[in-house]
Motif scaffolding. Sequence first.
Motif, PDB file in Angstrom:
ATOM      1  N   TRP A  47     -26.373  53.281 -52.194  1.00  0.00           N
ATOM      2  CA  TRP A  47     -27.302  52.436 -51.450  1.00  0.00           C
ATOM      3  C   TRP A  47     -28.696  53.039 -51.549  1.00  0.00           C
ATOM      4  N   PRO A  72     -23.417  50.731 -42.573  1.00  0.00           N
ATOM      5  CA  PRO A  72     -22.327  49.767 -42.319  1.00  0.00           C
ATOM      6  C   PRO A  72     -22.074  48.790 -43.461  1.00  0.00           C
ATOM      7  N   ASP A  73     -23.128  48.351 -44.180  1.00  0.00           N
ATOM      8  CA  ASP A  73     -22.902  47.368 -45.246  1.00  0.00           C
ATOM      9  C   ASP A  73     -22.214  47.979 -46.456  1.00  0.00           C
ATOM     10  N   VAL A  74     -22.175  49.302 -46.549  1.00  0.00           N
ATOM     11  CA  VAL A  74     -21.439  49.984 -47.629  1.00  0.00           C
ATOM     12  C   VAL A  74     -20.068  50.419 -47.122  1.00  0.00           C
ATOM     13  N   LEU A 126     -25.471  49.105 -54.713  1.00  0.00           N
ATOM     14  CA  LEU A 126     -24.212  48.773 -54.036  1.00  0.00           C
ATOM     15  C   LEU A 126     -23.061  48.707 -55.039  1.00  0.00           C
ATOM     16  N   TYR A 133     -31.362  47.161 -54.653  1.00  0.00           N
ATOM     17  CA  TYR A 133     -30.341  47.482 -53.657  1.00  0.00           C
ATOM     18  C   TYR A 133     -28.967  46.964 -54.102  1.00  0.00           C
ATOM     19  N   GLU A 192     -34.895  42.358 -48.350  1.00  0.00           N
ATOM     20  CA  GLU A 192     -34.533  40.943 -48.341  1.00  0.00           C
ATOM     21  C   GLU A 192     -35.116  40.251 -49.573  1.00  0.00           C
TER      22      GLU A 192
END
Length: 492
Positions: free
Chosen positions: A464, A404-406, A459, A455, A435
Amino acid sequence: MRLARKFTLALVLLAIAVMAGLQYVQVRRELERSALDMQHDHRLLGHTLAGSIGKAWQLAGEREALTLLHQANRFQEQVHLRWVWLDGGPGTPALTGFPPRLLATLLQGKDGSMVDPAVDPGLLHSYTPVLIGGRLGAIEITESLGEQQKYVNTVVMGTFAATAAMAIGFIVAAMAMGRRLVGEPVDQLVSLAHRIGEGDLTARVPLPQRRGDELTTLAGAMNRMGEQLEETRSRLATETAARLSAVDHLRHADRLTTVGKLASGVAHELGTPLNVVMGRAKMISSGEAEGEEVGECAQIISQQAQHMTAIIRQLLDFARRRKPHRAPEDVQGLVERTLSLLRSMAARNSVTLETDIPAGLTVEVDAGQVQQVLTNLVMNGVQAMKQPGTVRVRAAHTRSTPPPDVGGPEADYVRLDVEDEGQGIPEDVLSHVFEPFFTTKDVGEGTGLGLSVSYGLMLEHGGWIAVRSEPGRGSCFSIYLPRGEDTCQAAS
């Protein structure tokens, strides 16, 4: 412009409705006045004839009186005169359709009238009561309403023409006013909105003097909005530049941290060629090497110096800060260059580095950034192994759906797997590994930035990093990079 047209149309319709209402009232008044005028004329004529016929009836009899009424008809072109008895006695003409209320009025000696619509365009009957010898009769005056209808038609046509002329004039005036008061300001506001939408935040609408209407208020609000957006964009640009600079410094710091960890391995790597150089140099200086052996020793010294220079240059290239530059890279060569700096460190930890990279596999990436990511992942794998083992680097084509974050649909990617045989990552820790500043290493052994920076770099490449791990059985970090044209051609 559409708003101006709607505004003009609304004004025109309102004006036409008002004018039509006024003209309707005027026509009704004309009709009522015309009817009253006709009834008044009939009343005057009836009373004039009533006196004459009454005297003639008394002096000369019924025949002479009716003859006098008949002669009066000859001098009247628009009206018709007739004598009727109201008591229903002998000689009374049939009063077909005579209204009872009118009859009651006439029997009281009062004048009355009615309209007979049976004959087009209608007949007006007026009655003047006359008392003859104890019997009640009446003079009936009949007149066609055709003249009145013509008069009404003339009034209506005149009213229509006047209304149309006024409407046309009002339309022209309203369009001019609408264009001036609404159309032009709205066009300016639309143009301002388009320019702001295209990114021109310096656009402004000139505010008219001494106009306090809603459009002026809206124009002022849009001007202020443009100023605020311009200020916000400038502030965001400054903040973005500062953040990018901070991210760049962070990545470089992580790279230098990695270089520090590699330094000991590089020093060990340089030990062997340095010993060879020192040994050959002693042979030359002591005279042990003579003749052709001197040239051979010099050649060996030159080769080892070049080897040491290549090792140092490779380390400096890894540590040097530079701008991102994407270009087609051979995956096999990229992985080998990365592992060449890590083999000494891995050997000291009794770890073997193995690769399984298909020939001809290429990706369009920034080689230095991908090398930084691979270095971090391989070093983490080596440090995660507390006993002798193997870290494997594999590559293959794959089809996958981005997280989802990509975002984005399912597509083709090149996947690089870095798999170790270490202790694995606990399930409660696995979701936090990317993190910033999160680390499970001892104090002083890690900054917690390596995986986070790695990471972020992937991106920016449209890819990813995924991870799967099982405690006690090792971990596998997978780098996903979009396939380019060169990759597709190599695969085919």
